[in-house]
Design an enzyme around this catalytic site. Sequence first.
Site, PDB file in Angstrom:
ATOM      1  N   THR A  74       0.846  -1.202   0.000  1.00  7.29           N
ATOM      2  CA  THR A  74       0.000   0.000   0.000  1.00  7.29           C
ATOM      3  C   THR A  74       0.878   1.248   0.000  1.00  7.29           C
ATOM      4  OG1 THR A  74      -1.787  -1.140   1.147  1.00  7.29           O
ATOM      5  CG2 THR A  74      -1.785   1.267   1.282  1.00  7.29           C
ATOM      6  N   ASN A 158      -5.229  -9.541  -7.766  1.00  7.82           N
ATOM      7  CA  ASN A 158      -5.353 -10.240  -6.483  1.00  7.82           C
ATOM      8  C   ASN A 158      -6.689 -10.962  -6.298  1.00  7.82           C
ATOM      9  OD1 ASN A 158      -5.767  -7.272  -6.420  1.00  7.82           O
ATOM     10  ND2 ASN A 158      -6.700  -7.735  -4.447  1.00  7.82           N
ATOM     11  N   GLN A 192       1.263  -9.834  -6.126  1.00  3.95           N
ATOM     12  CA  GLN A 192       0.776 -11.211  -6.251  1.00  3.95           C
ATOM     13  C   GLN A 192       1.609 -12.029  -7.245  1.00  3.95           C
ATOM     14  OE1 GLN A 192      -1.636 -12.695  -4.480  1.00  3.95           O
ATOM     15  NE2 GLN A 192      -2.529 -10.919  -3.454  1.00  3.95           N
ATOM     16  N   SER A 212       5.075  -6.697  -1.374  1.00  4.74           N
ATOM     17  CA  SER A 212       4.819  -6.763   0.056  1.00  4.74           C
ATOM     18  C   SER A 212       5.289  -8.107   0.595  1.00  4.74           C
ATOM     19  CB  SER A 212       3.322  -6.613   0.293  1.00  4.74           C
ATOM     20  OG  SER A 212       3.041  -6.660   1.669  1.00  4.74           O
ATOM     21  N   ALA A 213       5.919  -8.119   1.781  1.00 10.60           N
ATOM     22  CA  ALA A 213       6.486  -9.370   2.299  1.00 10.60           C
ATOM     23  C   ALA A 213       5.433 -10.373   2.752  1.00 10.60           C
ATOM     24  CB  ALA A 213       7.454  -9.062   3.451  1.00 10.60           C
ATOM     25  N   HIS A 214       4.295  -9.883   3.262  1.00 13.50           N
ATOM     26  CA  HIS A 214       3.357 -10.842   3.866  1.00 13.50           C
ATOM     27  C   HIS A 214       2.583 -11.678   2.854  1.00 13.50           C
ATOM     28  CE1 HIS A 214      -0.767  -8.933   3.630  1.00 13.50           C
ATOM     29  NE2 HIS A 214      -0.051  -7.854   3.401  1.00 13.50           N
ATOM     30  N   CYS A 338      -9.106  -6.531   1.670  1.00 16.96           N
ATOM     31  CA  CYS A 338      -9.160  -5.117   2.033  1.00 16.96           C
ATOM     32  C   CYS A 338     -10.575  -4.590   1.951  1.00 16.96           C
ATOM     33  CB  CYS A 338      -8.263  -4.317   1.108  1.00 16.96           C
ATOM     34  SG  CYS A 338      -6.681  -5.094   0.930  1.00 16.96           S
TER      35      CYS A 338
HETATM   36  C1  PLP Z   1      -2.088  -7.295  -0.658  1.00 18.50           C
HETATM   37  C2  PLP Z   1      -1.953  -6.405  -1.830  1.00 18.50           C
HETATM   38  C3  PLP Z   1      -1.660  -5.044  -1.673  1.00 18.50           C
HETATM   39  C4  PLP Z   1      -1.529  -4.403  -0.316  1.00 18.50           C
HETATM   40  O1  PLP Z   1      -0.384  -4.832   0.337  1.00 18.50           O
HETATM   41  P1  PLP Z   1      -0.115  -4.451   1.875  1.00 18.50           P
HETATM   42  O2  PLP Z   1       1.295  -4.817   2.081  1.00 18.50           O
HETATM   43  O3  PLP Z   1      -1.051  -5.325   2.646  1.00 18.50           O
HETATM   44  O4  PLP Z   1      -0.376  -3.020   2.046  1.00 18.50           O
HETATM   45  C5  PLP Z   1      -1.507  -4.286  -2.809  1.00 18.50           C
HETATM   46  N1  PLP Z   1      -1.635  -4.809  -4.022  1.00 18.50           N
HETATM   47  C6  PLP Z   1      -1.915  -6.108  -4.220  1.00 18.50           C
HETATM   48  C7  PLP Z   1      -2.030  -6.639  -5.594  1.00 18.50           C
HETATM   49  C8  PLP Z   1      -2.093  -6.952  -3.118  1.00 18.50           C
HETATM   50  O5  PLP Z   1      -2.382  -8.236  -3.318  1.00 18.50           O
END
Ligand code: PLP
Length: 396
Positions: A74, A158, A192, A212-214, A338
């Site tokens: 984000t 996503n 993704q 994003s790492a998670h 989200c």
């Molecule tokens: C999860 C996701 C985000 C947001 O990532 P965060 O690290 O949770 O802020 C943005 N773009 C895509 C395509 C995502 O899958």
Amino acid sequence: MKKKRIYLDYAATTPVDSQVFSVMRPYFTEKFGNPMSIHAFGREASNAVEKARQTSAIFFGCDPSEIIFTSGATESNNLAIKGAAISLVNHQGGSKPHVITTQFEHSCILNSCKKLEEQGMAEVTYLPIGNDGLVKINDIEKAIKANTLLISVMYVNNEIGTIQPIKEIGKLIEKLNSNREQKIIFHTDATQAINYFDCKVDNLKVDLLSMSAHKIYGPKGVGCLYIRKNIRVTRIQDGGGQEFNLRSGTLNVPGIVGLGAALEIAEKERKKVSKLVEKLRDHMITRIMKEIKGVKLNGSKLKRSPNNANFIFQDVEGEGLLLGLDIEGVAVSTGSACSAGDLRPSHVLMAIGIPEEESHGSLRVTLGKYTTKTEIDRFIKSLKEVVARLRKIAGK
Ligand SMILES: *Cc1c(COP(=O)(O)O)cnc(C)c1O
């Protein structure tokens, strides 16, 4: 005895890989220094951050100085879109740049673009998406104007998992840029895609890339933005000047160490995990389409991430399906995490032309490297029961 829960929502988040966790751990406790400090504690932390920056640079095929650590995708997307646009406005003496994106981006891209429009900083075109879930290169080419200076297209969606032709778009922009004085900047949200696809920035020909790492078996609250050398991005957060003065704030050292480790593992395991996950996913799709009536798969069958399936179940509410499965111990999603809890139809399904009534019956199932065949088969058993029950209640 309580049944073991089944997690099929890997696009929302992933568990931290135990190898990732063990390399992070010391940076919470004994190696807790602030990387800005000059003493040994600080240097220890700073060395760990720089090592993670190098690992990330190897993953993306770039220079370490082109990696900015952030709090996640984000923030990376906000910095990319707003930072690039603000820098263009400043640079061009206040004239409005034109931004092109798609209607099915993540909300952080769409809302960043909306903010720029509201503030009179940019003019934005939101491109429609085909029924197959793919953006058409031709539409991008047609939308480009003299003042188009930023194009942002996500790599893998996503919700429906479709893969966008990033390399082809990159090639088109490169070709156009050779005749343009003001070059078009190309950004992709690759969040993704990291687990499954080539993310070398020179192959993609992108100038900016977010992740994003998670979503890759790393920790929450950390991500990065790749910024190609010579691409101007204006900071949107002021402070102590960390991250080349682009992202102030004390660095999340354990998180960054975890991100580096997660990227390293993702690269190493990519082939094996892709194969495993795709095989299970295809087994699941085949069984569901065969054994449940009135089911449709959303988006291209071929051009999609190996871990994603997105269905529509006729005469069933997706929310009801999700809750029914939750009671059975199975975690899935109706759309993006989200916007979960939001009963409006998914903007992604609307963008690919699915009628509103139908889109309410949608279910996203996303697999990951810890998914097993036993889990998939148990999920299908529960799914059949819940769908039958809901249809019966609805009198269908
Ligand atoms: C999860 C996701 C985000 C947001 O990532 P965060 O690290 O949770 O802020 C943005 N773009 C895509 C395509 C995502 O899958």
